[in-house]
Design a protein around this motif. Structure first.
Motif: not given
Length: 124
Positions: A40-52
Motif C-alpha cells: 500500500a505504501e509503495a502504491t501510494k508513492d507511485i500514485v502521489r508521484g504521478h498526481l504531483a
C-alpha cells in the motif's frame, strides 16, 4: 508460498492448516498484513508521484473553469436553463475530480491546501 496461497483467496487460518506451512494462523495473518501495508505504501508513492506531476495542469484547468463559469453566468439566458445546467454539471465534475486528485496527491497535508480541497469538493 504464503503469498501465493493468499492470492488464491485462502484465509490465514486455511493457509496455516496446510501441512507444508508450519506456523500459526496469527503469524500468517501478521505476515500478510505487513506485506499489504508495504504494498500500500509503495502504491501510494507511485500514485502521489504521478498526481504531483499533473497538479500544475489541473490547477491551470481550475483557473480556466473559474473564468468559464464567469462567462457562463453572463450567457445563461441565451443558453436556456437545460444547457446551462448541463454545463454546470460538467464543470462541477471537473472541479470535484481536481479536488480528489489534490487530496490523493498528498496536497491535503497542508492546512491551506486542505481548505482548498474542501471548498472544491463542497465539504463543509
Amino acid at each position: 508460498m504464503i503469498l501465493k496461497l493468499a492470492a488464491q483467496g485462502l484465509s490465514g487460518r486455511k493457509i496455516a492448516e496446510r501441512p507444508e506451512i508450519q506456523v500459526s494462523y496469527s503469524s500468517v495473518n501478521r505476515f500478510l498484513k505487513d506485506r499489504r501495508r508495504e504494498r500500500a505504501e509503495a502504491t501510494k508513492d507511485i500514485v502521489r508521484g504521478h498526481l504531483a506531476a499533473t497538479l500544475p495542469t489541473d490547477l491551470e484547468m481550475l483557473d480556466s473553469l473559474t473564468r468559464r463559469l464567469e462567462v457562463m453566468r453572463g450567457e445563461a439566458e441565451k443558453m436556456g436553463l437545460a444547457g446551462f445546467n448541463m454545463e454546470l454539471q460538467v464543470v462541477d465534475r471537473q472541479v470535484k475530480t481536481i479536488g480528489l486528485k489534490l487530496r490523493y496527491s498528498g496536497a491535503d497535508e497542508d492546512d491551506s491546501a486542505q481548505r482548498l480541497i474542501e471548498a472544491l469538493s463542497g465539504d463543509d
